[in-house]
Write a protein that holds these residues in place. Structure first.
Motif, short mmCIF file in Angstrom:
data_model
loop_
_atom_site.label_atom_id
_atom_site.label_comp_id
_atom_site.label_asym_id
_atom_site.label_seq_id
_atom_site.Cartn_x
_atom_site.Cartn_y
_atom_site.Cartn_z
N VAL A 38 0.89 -1.16 0.00
CA VAL A 38 0.00 0.00 0.00
C VAL A 38 0.92 1.21 0.00
CG1 VAL A 38 -1.74 1.30 1.27
CG2 VAL A 38 -1.87 -1.19 1.20
N ASN A 39 0.74 2.08 -0.99
CA ASN A 39 1.70 3.16 -1.21
C ASN A 39 0.99 4.50 -1.24
OD1 ASN A 39 3.95 4.61 -1.87
ND2 ASN A 39 4.10 3.86 -3.96
N ASP A 40 1.02 5.23 -0.12
CA ASP A 40 0.50 6.59 -0.02
C ASP A 40 -0.97 6.69 -0.39
OD1 ASP A 40 0.63 9.28 0.59
OD2 ASP A 40 1.32 9.86 -1.40
N VAL A 41 -1.81 5.95 0.31
CA VAL A 41 -3.26 5.98 0.09
C VAL A 41 -3.89 6.96 1.05
CG1 VAL A 41 -5.39 4.63 0.19
CG2 VAL A 41 -3.34 3.64 -0.82
N SER A 42 -4.73 7.84 0.53
CA SER A 42 -5.47 8.81 1.33
C SER A 42 -6.89 8.91 0.78
CB SER A 42 -4.83 10.20 1.27
OG SER A 42 -3.52 10.18 1.78
N PHE A 43 -7.88 8.82 1.68
CA PHE A 43 -9.27 9.08 1.30
C PHE A 43 -10.08 9.20 2.57
CE2 PHE A 43 -8.99 4.40 1.14
CZ PHE A 43 -10.07 4.01 1.93
N LYS A 44 -11.32 9.72 2.42
CA LYS A 44 -12.25 9.76 3.54
C LYS A 44 -13.63 9.37 3.04
CE LYS A 44 -13.09 14.73 3.33
NZ LYS A 44 -13.05 15.98 4.10
N ILE A 45 -14.36 8.73 3.94
CA ILE A 45 -15.73 8.31 3.65
C ILE A 45 -16.61 8.94 4.72
CG2 ILE A 45 -17.29 6.36 3.33
CD1 ILE A 45 -14.73 4.60 3.03
N LYS A 46 -17.59 9.70 4.29
CA LYS A 46 -18.50 10.33 5.24
C LYS A 46 -19.60 9.35 5.64
CE LYS A 46 -17.78 14.88 3.22
NZ LYS A 46 -18.41 15.95 2.47
N ALA A 47 -20.21 9.59 6.79
CA ALA A 47 -21.33 8.76 7.23
C ALA A 47 -22.43 8.81 6.18
CB ALA A 47 -21.85 9.26 8.57
N GLY A 48 -22.96 7.67 5.83
CA GLY A 48 -24.04 7.59 4.85
C GLY A 48 -23.59 7.42 3.43
N GLU A 49 -22.31 7.53 3.15
CA GLU A 49 -21.81 7.36 1.79
C GLU A 49 -21.68 5.88 1.45
OE1 GLU A 49 -19.09 10.90 0.17
OE2 GLU A 49 -18.12 9.66 1.67
N ILE A 50 -21.88 5.60 0.19
CA ILE A 50 -21.57 4.28 -0.35
C ILE A 50 -20.19 4.38 -0.96
CG2 ILE A 50 -22.17 2.58 -2.11
CD1 ILE A 50 -25.08 3.39 -1.72
N PHE A 51 -19.36 3.40 -0.70
CA PHE A 51 -17.97 3.46 -1.09
C PHE A 51 -17.55 2.14 -1.73
CE2 PHE A 51 -13.48 2.77 -0.05
CZ PHE A 51 -12.92 3.92 -0.56
N ALA A 52 -16.79 2.21 -2.79
CA ALA A 52 -16.25 1.01 -3.43
C ALA A 52 -14.74 1.15 -3.53
CB ALA A 52 -16.84 0.84 -4.83
N LEU A 53 -14.04 0.08 -3.22
CA LEU A 53 -12.60 0.02 -3.29
C LEU A 53 -12.26 -0.97 -4.39
CD1 LEU A 53 -10.01 1.00 -1.84
CD2 LEU A 53 -10.25 -0.94 -0.31
N LEU A 54 -11.83 -0.46 -5.54
CA LEU A 54 -11.59 -1.28 -6.72
C LEU A 54 -10.15 -1.19 -7.16
CD1 LEU A 54 -14.70 -0.12 -8.81
CD2 LEU A 54 -14.53 -2.13 -7.34
N GLY A 55 -9.63 -2.28 -7.68
CA GLY A 55 -8.27 -2.28 -8.19
C GLY A 55 -7.86 -3.67 -8.63
N PRO A 56 -6.75 -3.76 -9.34
CA PRO A 56 -6.30 -5.07 -9.83
C PRO A 56 -5.76 -5.93 -8.68
CG PRO A 56 -4.68 -3.38 -10.32
CD PRO A 56 -5.88 -2.68 -9.76
N ASN A 57 -5.58 -7.22 -8.97
CA ASN A 57 -4.99 -8.12 -7.99
C ASN A 57 -3.64 -7.56 -7.53
OD1 ASN A 57 -7.13 -9.80 -8.40
ND2 ASN A 57 -6.03 -11.25 -9.67
N GLY A 58 -3.40 -7.62 -6.24
CA GLY A 58 -2.13 -7.16 -5.69
C GLY A 58 -2.03 -5.66 -5.47
N ALA A 59 -3.13 -4.92 -5.65
CA ALA A 59 -3.09 -3.47 -5.50
C ALA A 59 -3.14 -3.02 -4.04
CB ALA A 59 -4.24 -2.82 -6.27
N GLY A 60 -3.52 -3.91 -3.12
CA GLY A 60 -3.55 -3.55 -1.71
C GLY A 60 -4.94 -3.38 -1.12
N LYS A 61 -5.98 -3.77 -1.85
CA LYS A 61 -7.35 -3.61 -1.36
C LYS A 61 -7.58 -4.37 -0.06
CE LYS A 61 -9.00 -5.39 -5.06
NZ LYS A 61 -7.76 -5.73 -5.75
N SER A 62 -7.22 -5.64 -0.03
CA SER A 62 -7.41 -6.46 1.17
C SER A 62 -6.55 -5.95 2.32
CB SER A 62 -7.08 -7.92 0.89
OG SER A 62 -7.98 -8.45 -0.05
N THR A 63 -5.37 -5.49 2.03
CA THR A 63 -4.49 -4.95 3.07
C THR A 63 -5.10 -3.70 3.69
OG1 THR A 63 -2.58 -5.86 1.93
CG2 THR A 63 -2.16 -4.15 3.57
N ILE A 64 -5.73 -2.85 2.88
CA ILE A 64 -6.40 -1.66 3.40
C ILE A 64 -7.52 -2.07 4.34
CG2 ILE A 64 -7.89 0.29 2.78
CD1 ILE A 64 -6.11 0.62 0.27
N ILE A 65 -8.33 -3.05 3.94
CA ILE A 65 -9.41 -3.53 4.80
C ILE A 65 -8.85 -4.11 6.09
CG2 ILE A 65 -11.33 -5.17 4.99
CD1 ILE A 65 -11.85 -2.73 3.13
#
Length: 112
Positions: free
Chosen positions: A56-83
């Protein structure tokens, strides 16, 4: 009722992950002014290294209460690590993560 269209980023962030945010669903006006609320999830300059290899390389974001959010990316991009970092299963190598206003590093039991 859909309040706004998803904002699709022009390019992925440094980790190659596309972030889709700003889809607000207002159910019976339970969430009134999302713009003044503190972020439900907040990541700032988050890195995760395994054996000096950045996953995971310099990831920044925010999710407000009530927002729907999707985390998408190719295999090995770090999605599971972020979770895993959001749920305190692993710690970030660097950066700041807050869930519900609690820092996952110092207040992990309260954040999950």
């Amino acid at each position: 009722m859909l309040k706004s269209k998803p904002q699709i980023p022009d390019f992925p962030n440094k980790s190659g992950i596309l972030l889709f945010t700003n889809v607000n669903i207002n159910l019976l006006n339970l969430v009134e002014n999302l713009s003044t609320q503190k972020a439900a999830v907040f990541l700032e300059n988050v890195y995760k290294l395994y054996n000096n290899v950045p996953v995971v390389n310099d990831v920044s974001f925010k999710i407000k209460a009530g927002e729907i959010f999707a985390l998408l990316g190719p295999n090995g991009a770090g999605k599971s690590t972020i979770i895993q970092m959001l749920t305190t299963l692993t710690k970030p190598s660097q950066g700041r993560i807050e869930v519900g206003g609690y820092d996952v590093m110092s207040q992990g039991m309260l954040a999950t």
